[in-house]
Design an enzyme around this catalytic site. Structure first.
Site, short mmCIF file in Angstrom:
data_model
loop_
_atom_site.label_atom_id
_atom_site.label_comp_id
_atom_site.label_asym_id
_atom_site.label_seq_id
_atom_site.Cartn_x
_atom_site.Cartn_y
_atom_site.Cartn_z
N GLU A 1 0.82 -1.21 0.00
CA GLU A 1 0.00 0.00 0.00
C GLU A 1 0.86 1.27 0.00
O GLU A 1 0.54 2.25 -0.67
CB GLU A 1 -0.93 -0.02 1.23
CG GLU A 1 -1.80 1.20 1.41
CD GLU A 1 -2.82 1.41 0.29
OE1 GLU A 1 -3.20 0.44 -0.38
OE2 GLU A 1 -3.21 2.58 0.08
N HIS B 1 -4.24 -2.74 2.02
CA HIS B 1 -4.02 -2.33 3.41
C HIS B 1 -3.86 -3.56 4.30
O HIS B 1 -3.01 -3.59 5.19
CB HIS B 1 -5.21 -1.52 3.94
CG HIS B 1 -5.17 -0.08 3.55
ND1 HIS B 1 -5.87 0.43 2.51
CD2 HIS B 1 -4.52 0.96 4.10
CE1 HIS B 1 -5.65 1.73 2.42
NE2 HIS B 1 -4.83 2.08 3.38
N1 LIG Z 1 -14.59 4.44 4.82
C1 LIG Z 1 -13.81 3.91 5.76
N2 LIG Z 1 -14.36 3.30 6.82
C2 LIG Z 1 -13.59 2.74 7.78
N3 LIG Z 1 -12.24 2.75 7.75
C3 LIG Z 1 -11.63 3.34 6.71
C4 LIG Z 1 -12.39 3.95 5.67
N4 LIG Z 1 -11.51 4.46 4.76
C5 LIG Z 1 -10.27 4.17 5.22
N5 LIG Z 1 -10.33 3.49 6.39
C6 LIG Z 1 -9.21 2.99 7.20
O1 LIG Z 1 -8.30 4.04 7.41
C7 LIG Z 1 -6.95 3.56 7.35
C8 LIG Z 1 -6.24 4.34 6.24
O2 LIG Z 1 -4.92 3.95 6.12
P1 LIG Z 1 -3.92 4.70 5.08
O3 LIG Z 1 -2.58 4.12 5.24
O4 LIG Z 1 -4.50 4.71 3.71
O5 LIG Z 1 -4.09 6.13 5.62
P2 LIG Z 1 -3.22 7.33 6.01
O6 LIG Z 1 -2.38 7.12 7.19
O7 LIG Z 1 -4.11 8.53 6.06
O8 LIG Z 1 -2.21 7.41 4.92
P3 LIG Z 1 -2.14 8.07 3.63
O9 LIG Z 1 -2.48 9.52 3.75
O10 LIG Z 1 -0.74 7.81 3.45
O11 LIG Z 1 -3.10 7.32 2.77
C9 LIG Z 1 -7.06 2.07 7.11
O12 LIG Z 1 -7.06 1.39 8.34
C10 LIG Z 1 -8.43 1.92 6.45
O13 LIG Z 1 -9.03 0.66 6.63
#
Ligand SMILES: Nc1ncnc2c1ncn2[C@@H]1O[C@H](COP(=O)(O)OP(=O)(O)OP(=O)(O)O)[C@@H](O)[C@H]1O
Length: 361
Positions: free
Chosen positions: A15, A321
């Site tokens: 990811e 993820h």
């Molecule tokens: N609609 C949703 N409902 C519940 N959980 C979500 C939803 N969208 C994303 N997530 C959760 O949020 C987390 C996102 O992780 P991710 O690494 O993409 O995010 P991040 O730390 O903001 O990083 P980046 O900005 O690098 O994408 C994961 O655990 C994912 O399952």
């Protein structure tokens, strides 16, 4: 492990987002293992630590009295050497719309292994894109942690949205002696669907009602005999300063599964579209009779890796993820996850956990 005693985690693998960093640092604190995370968020348009990640890193530093090198905005490499997890009251003011739930995602497993109860105030965004909405954490994550014997209490003091944030929450966590193994295999049949459709600021209540009616109608079309009750609310100005709209739907099955689907309004908000998208997503999970939804998948991996005994989940195709979370957990804990794809597109994920005990209690 390298010569300096760090386990190196490649943040660009699969990811390549913030999750590898969050899981690596949480496990580092719980296992007491120093980690070096390199190529942080390499697959994102703006790689390196964003506000959310940086606040999360500094929070874990404070929780574990850790030595940290590289904790600055946009940093792509970090060394983190934890000490004991004490547990206390912590405050994080992000001054942005950084996701509060993702900061909690990083801290929660750590605080479960603390020496005493903790309270964590965080300000930022409660309902922001690409992160769990705060209602998802309360209504979907919480029941999914119950089989592990883990729990928390999450109160929303103020809702906050992109771009200004200004939300604030309080999370209370009781430590555990250990995590039990979680079983998420028996779907049974659908029992009920509940949820909340909200608007805030200048967005009128009628949008929440459109979301509510469309979502309920869609579920009743497929499951005419099951209860489906979505609450429509407009947050008061005291509860939310800015404009926002969203919906969370939660399904409960007779086998004890709790699945969620959520959407968030963006610039132009059409309540019917949001209601229809969200109910369509939930209906897809229910037709496939999976026990763990697409987003809960990756969030449960760290708990399965640490638990005592064999955890099993029946879910849909694994997301990137989830595969990333598995990779990080295997590297740091030494446990192995087994992934079996069944006919019909189901995936069974199995893991004999590390059996981590809370040394601080
Ligand atoms: N609609 C949703 N409902 C519940 N959980 C979500 C939803 N969208 C994303 N997530 C959760 O949020 C987390 C996102 O992780 P991710 O690494 O993409 O995010 P991040 O730390 O903001 O990083 P980046 O900005 O690098 O994408 C994961 O655990 C994912 O399952």
């Amino acid at each position: 492990m390298d010569a300096k005693g760090f386990v190196e985690i490649d943040g660009s693998f699969l990811e390549g987002g913030g999750q590898a960093l969050r899981n690596a640092l949480s496990l580092s604190c719980i296992l007491g293992k120093p980690v070096r995370v390199v190529k942080i968020r390499a697959n994102r348009p703006k790689p390196g630590l964003s506000h959310q990640h940086l606040h999360g890193v500094n929070l874990l530093r404070d929780i574990c009295n850790a030595d940290v090198v590289g904790n600055s905005l946009l940093s792509t490499e970090l060394e983190f050497s934890p000490r004991a997890i004490l547990g206390n009251t912590y405050r994080v003011e992000t001054h942005t719309a950084a996701s509060i739930t993702l900061i909690y995602q990083m801290a929660l497993p750590v605080l479960l292994f603390a020496g005493r109860p903790s309270r964590l105030f965080v300000s930022g965004g409660t309902n922001v894109a690409f992160a769990p909405q705060v209602e998802y954490m309360q209504q979907v994550l919480l029941p999914n942690l119950k089989p592990f014997g883990a729990s928390f209490d999450l109160k929303v003091q103020q809702y906050g949205f992109y771009p200004r944030g200004k939300g604030s929450c309080q999370l209370d966590v009781q430590p555990v002696a250990k995590l039990d193994a979680g079983q998420f295999l028996d779907f049974g049949h659908l029992q009920s669907v509940s949820g909340v459709a909200f608007t805030a600021g200048r967005l009128p209540m009628s949008i929440a009602i459109d979301m509510q009616r469309t979502a309920q109608r869609e579920i009743h079309r497929h499951w005419p005999n099951e209860k489906c009750s979505i609450q429509a609310v407009k947050h008061s100005p005291e509860k939310a300063h800015d404009n926002g709209a969203g919906i969370l739907m939660t399904a409960i099955t007779s086998g004890g599964c709790v699945l969620g689907a959520a959407s968030l309004g963006e610039k132009r908000v059409d309540g019917n579209v949001l209601g229809s998208e969200t109910s369509g997503q939930l209906a897809q999970y229910l037709r496939k009779e999976i026990c763990v939804d697409e987003h809960m998948q990756d969030q449960l991996i760290i708990y399965m890796a640490l638990a005592v005994g064999l955890s099993r989940m029946r879910t849909g195709p694994l997301t990137k993820h989830t595969r990333t979370a598995i990779h990080v957990a295997e590297q740091l804990t030494g446990v192995k996850f087994d992934v079996a794809v069944e006919s019909g597109g189901h995936t069974i994920v199995t893991c004999e956990g590390l059996g981590q005990r809370n040394e601080m209690l």
